[in-house]
Design a protein around this motif. Structure first.
Motif, mmCIF file in Angstrom:
data_model
loop_
_atom_site.group_PDB
_atom_site.id
_atom_site.type_symbol
_atom_site.label_atom_id
_atom_site.label_comp_id
_atom_site.label_asym_id
_atom_site.label_seq_id
_atom_site.Cartn_x
_atom_site.Cartn_y
_atom_site.Cartn_z
ATOM 1 N N ALA A 88 9.479 105.968 -24.948
ATOM 2 C CA ALA A 88 9.360 104.826 -25.538
ATOM 3 C C ALA A 88 9.928 103.935 -25.699
ATOM 4 C CB ALA A 88 8.107 104.853 -26.564
ATOM 5 N N ASN A 89 10.978 104.130 -26.224
ATOM 6 C CA ASN A 89 11.788 102.633 -26.446
ATOM 7 C C ASN A 89 12.754 102.429 -24.973
ATOM 8 O OD1 ASN A 89 11.260 102.200 -29.253
ATOM 9 N ND2 ASN A 89 12.246 103.797 -29.938
ATOM 10 N N ALA A 91 11.961 102.773 -22.031
ATOM 11 C CA ALA A 91 11.175 101.854 -21.563
ATOM 12 C C ALA A 91 11.057 100.509 -21.986
ATOM 13 C CB ALA A 91 9.206 102.547 -21.339
ATOM 14 N N LEU A 92 11.096 100.261 -23.480
ATOM 15 C CA LEU A 92 11.206 99.263 -24.311
ATOM 16 C C LEU A 92 12.153 98.423 -23.805
ATOM 17 C CD1 LEU A 92 9.149 99.153 -27.014
ATOM 18 C CD2 LEU A 92 7.878 98.314 -25.427
ATOM 19 N N GLU A 124 2.496 106.983 -23.536
ATOM 20 C CA GLU A 124 1.660 105.773 -21.969
ATOM 21 C C GLU A 124 1.748 104.293 -22.275
ATOM 22 O OE1 GLU A 124 -0.275 106.643 -19.783
ATOM 23 O OE2 GLU A 124 -0.561 108.066 -19.975
ATOM 24 N N ILE A 125 2.312 103.826 -21.267
ATOM 25 C CA ILE A 125 3.603 102.435 -21.445
ATOM 26 C C ILE A 125 2.083 101.679 -21.502
ATOM 27 C CG2 ILE A 125 4.581 100.604 -20.241
ATOM 28 C CD1 ILE A 125 6.283 102.366 -22.522
ATOM 29 N N PHE A 129 2.877 96.126 -18.215
ATOM 30 C CA PHE A 129 4.178 96.681 -17.774
ATOM 31 C C PHE A 129 3.886 96.922 -16.635
ATOM 32 C CE2 PHE A 129 5.895 97.906 -21.685
ATOM 33 C CZ PHE A 129 7.107 97.996 -21.690
ATOM 34 N N TYR A 133 4.572 101.098 -12.718
ATOM 35 C CA TYR A 133 5.563 101.234 -13.413
ATOM 36 C C TYR A 133 5.292 102.139 -14.800
ATOM 37 C CZ TYR A 133 10.252 101.733 -17.245
ATOM 38 O OH TYR A 133 10.681 102.153 -17.364
ATOM 39 N N THR A 134 3.528 102.253 -15.288
ATOM 40 C CA THR A 134 2.812 102.344 -15.679
ATOM 41 C C THR A 134 2.915 104.048 -14.612
ATOM 42 O OG1 THR A 134 1.562 100.758 -16.989
ATOM 43 C CG2 THR A 134 0.848 102.486 -16.683
ATOM 44 N N PHE A 137 5.804 105.724 -15.351
ATOM 45 C CA PHE A 137 6.390 106.032 -16.095
ATOM 46 C C PHE A 137 5.620 108.044 -16.945
ATOM 47 C CE2 PHE A 137 6.876 105.809 -21.774
ATOM 48 C CZ PHE A 137 7.884 106.226 -21.661
ATOM 49 N N ARG A 138 4.287 107.525 -16.295
ATOM 50 C CA ARG A 138 3.823 108.885 -17.108
ATOM 51 C C ARG A 138 4.173 109.978 -15.572
ATOM 52 N NH1 ARG A 138 -0.997 107.059 -14.843
ATOM 53 N NH2 ARG A 138 -1.726 106.069 -16.900
#
Length: 206
Positions: A88-89, A91-92, A124-125, A129, A133-134, A137-138
């Motif tokens: 998660a970080n 992605a952030l 999950e983002i 975003f 991208y969401t 990411f998944r």
């Protein structure tokens, strides 16, 4: 419901379960001992089950950070299972998804090479975003699980994600009251994927 393992999961041998994670497992903003890994540890102890939980989560950690500190953790704890809750970080901070995926594969490979089993906990983002991208990411977590054979819990926060009151003021980190449902969600997965006995613990510790 679960992803990435055969129905007849071999039972996990007794020993320590290490949680390699970020603030969502470290208990950011929560009282000491309130985070879901501690809830899980307490339930295992109360049921007199032969597993202990080592919460090695660090707030702000990335997949690269987890990869860097894994060897020392494996040597010190000699776990039978490592739960990998990272990404998660990344992605952030705008890290490329390919880099995150490579780090997660390397972590899981290193765990498996040590003789331990690995479980991958997905995130999950937030929708801001963007849908592409969401989705990517998944998909990254599913791809890593497929590539490594590690069972996947698709979304750690699934039981509380749609409840705004389950989050602290930042809207990102779950409250103390939310840790029970998260712990039970993880426990259900550990039962299905790793053969741990069922644990009922959503109501403990509120």
């Amino acid at each position: 419901l679960w992803v990435g393992f055969a129905q007849a999961a071999p039972t996990l041998p007794p020993g320590s379960i290490v949680v390699l994670g970020d603030s969502l497992s470290a208990g950011y903003g929560l009282p000491s001992g309130a985070a879901w890994p501690q809830r899980l540890a307490t339930a295992l102890h109360q049921h007199k089950l032969p597993w202990t939980v080592v919460n090695a989560a660090i707030s702000g950690d990335t997949s690269a950070g987890g990869r860097a500190r894994l060897a020392a953790l494996l040597a010190a704890e000699q776990p039978v299972l490592v739960l990998v809750e990272l990404g998660a970080n990344d992605a952030l901070r705008g890290q490329p998804l390919a880099t995150t995926g490579d780090n997660l594969r390397a972590i899981i490979g290193q765990v498996q090479a040590s003789g331990a089993r690995a479980g991958l906990i997905g995130m999950e983002i937030p929708p801001n975003f963007g849908p592409v991208y969401t989705r990517q990411f998944r998909t990254m977590y599913r791809q890593v699980a497929d590539d490594t054979g590690a069972p996947l819990l698709p979304f750690l926060l699934a039981p509380i994600a749609t409840d705004p009151t389950a989050f602290q003021e930042d809207g990102i980190h779950p409250t103390t009251a939310a840790q029970g449902p998260i712990a039970e969600h993880v426990a259900d997965w550990l039962n299905a994927a790793f053969g741990l006995p069922p644990l009922a613990l959503a109501s403990t510790g509120h």
